[in-house]
Design an enzyme around this catalytic site. Structure first.
Site, short mmCIF file in Angstrom:
data_model
loop_
_atom_site.label_atom_id
_atom_site.label_comp_id
_atom_site.label_asym_id
_atom_site.label_seq_id
_atom_site.Cartn_x
_atom_site.Cartn_y
_atom_site.Cartn_z
CG ASN A 56 38.73 38.38 1.21
OD1 ASN A 56 38.71 39.26 2.05
ND2 ASN A 56 39.82 37.66 0.96
N GLY A 136 36.40 26.89 7.73
CA GLY A 136 35.79 27.72 8.76
C GLY A 136 35.78 29.20 8.45
CB SER A 138 30.92 31.13 7.26
OG SER A 138 30.78 29.88 7.92
CG ASP A 196 33.52 25.26 11.44
OD1 ASP A 196 33.86 24.18 11.93
OD2 ASP A 196 33.34 25.43 10.22
#
Length: 388
Positions: A56, A136, A138, A196
């Site tokens: 990505n 969120g 990470s 998160d």
């Protein structure tokens, strides 16, 4: 004891359903699992090599295990000393870009979780989540890394083993995943709230207030349209702006923040009711709460013309939207009733896409970190891994 096959794990993103900014001032926020997921494949590597592939963000790196082994003495003396890892990876001081932080988190978790017995592994992480959008991404990455590595080295059970009685980890094992994911988040963000990674671990929904995170038992899966305006914003600047307004007009802004708190409480009550028996009346209440909260967020100064456009386009077709996260751009959520006509959703998606936005039809209240058979991966994840 390490496993000898490829292992697939996924974790959800997150959205704030209600409570943005008010949570900074001691009010309650509701965070929910977003069914856009990050997936990891970890498998043994034939050579004495550690491979990490993050398609990505266009990152693919490899190291000899012996190189990483040489880091252990100094790293274990001071695991919080990121300079050791930065120097090893050739990263400059003050590196804040997505690639550098992702590599640092990987190295930190790899060395910390595997310890003295570093394995040769081939790791690929692929995500449906955009980076830097407040969803969120990470945390989902860190949860996936922690769960996959802990399972791989046998520190938690492999739910897919033949003798397993469940396809889920135990609460104790999920706690351990969450603790390590939080450490990874600290590498990336410095001083994260922990919300998160908790959502990524447990999924569903959780309540966050004054530093306390409380998972909410059983929440319904709600279908939404998630729209990314692609408008960059600074959370720090937006939070400072709300604080300035609160100091300037305390008797005006404090009641607004208290009202946002009450919206979170009412939403939590309705979600609990919906698990006992869903009705269209519940959706009507949720829609009203979304509208009221969006107005409040505009009042405290975190709206944006792009978000107003989303609210207008969706309202013209009877749908209800609000910003999620810091505001000032970023993302918005639109609630979709079960009886919403598919042609209406497609028309809205097309119009928002024509505005330059990015749209996903997805759901919230998603399952937390999960292990998969290759056949149970989503179609796009299967395709991504088959090409890597």
């Amino acid at each position: 004891m390490t496993i000898d096959r490829e292992l697939f794990v996924s974790a959800p993103g997150k959205v704030i359903l209600h409570g943005e900014h008010a949570v900074v001032h001691g009010k309650m926020a509701l965070a929910v699992g977003l069914n856009l997921r990050t997936f990891i494949r970890i498998r043994p590597c034939k050579d004495d090599t550690v491979l990490i592939n993050l398609p990505n963000i266009g990152t693919k790196l490899s190291w000899d295990v012996s190189q990483l082994q040489s880091l252990l003495p100094s790293f274990q003396d001071d695991p919080q000393n990121m300079e050791i890892l930065k120097n090893f990876a050739g990263l400059t001081d003050g590196c804040k870009d997505t690639e550098s932080l992702a590599v640092l988190a990987f190295l930190y978790l790899y060395l910390s979780i595997f310890g003295r017995d570093l394995p040769s592994v081939d790791v690929v992480v692929w995500s449906q989540l955009p980076t830097g959008a407040g969803l969120g991404s990470s945390a989902a990455y860190c949860v996936c890394l922690a769960a996959a590595m802990l399972t791989y080295c046998g520190r938690i059970a492999d739910p897919m083993r033949e003798e397993a009685k469940t396809s889920r980890w135990s609460q104790t094992e999920l706690d351990l995943i969450n603790q390590w994911a939080f450490q990874g988040e600290k590498v990336i963000h410095g001083n994260p709230s922990g919300v998160d990674n908790a959502v990524g671990t447990w999924g569903g929904a959780l309540q966050y207030q004054s530093g306390r995170i409380t998972p909410i038992e059983r929440v319904p899966m709600l279908h939404i349209l998630l729209t990314n305006t692609k408008v960059p914003r600074s959370t720090k600047v937006l939070v400072a702006g709300v604080k300035e307004k609160l100091l300037k007009f305390p008797d005006i802004i404090e009641p607004v923040l208290s009202s946002i708190h009450a919206i979170s409480q009412e939403c939590q009550r309705v979600l609990k009711e919906m698990t006992a028996g869903l009705s269209m009346d519940h959706y009507s209440v949720l829609e009203e709460l979304i509208d009221i909260n969006q107005h409040h967020l505009n009042v405290i100064g975190v709206g944006h013309p792009s978000l107003n456009t989303i609210c207008r386009v969706t309202a013209e077709r009877g749908l209800h939207s609000k910003l999620t996260g810091a505001g000032g751009g970023g993302c918005a959520v639109t609630l979709l009733r079960p009886d919403t006509d598919h042609t209406v959703v497609e028309a809205v998606k097309q119009e928002l896409t024509d505005c330059g936005f990015q749209c996903w039809e997805t759901s919230i209240g998603a399952l937390g970190v999960s292990v998969h058979l290759p056949s149970s991966l989503t179609e796009d994840a299967r395709e991504a891994f088959s090409n890597l």
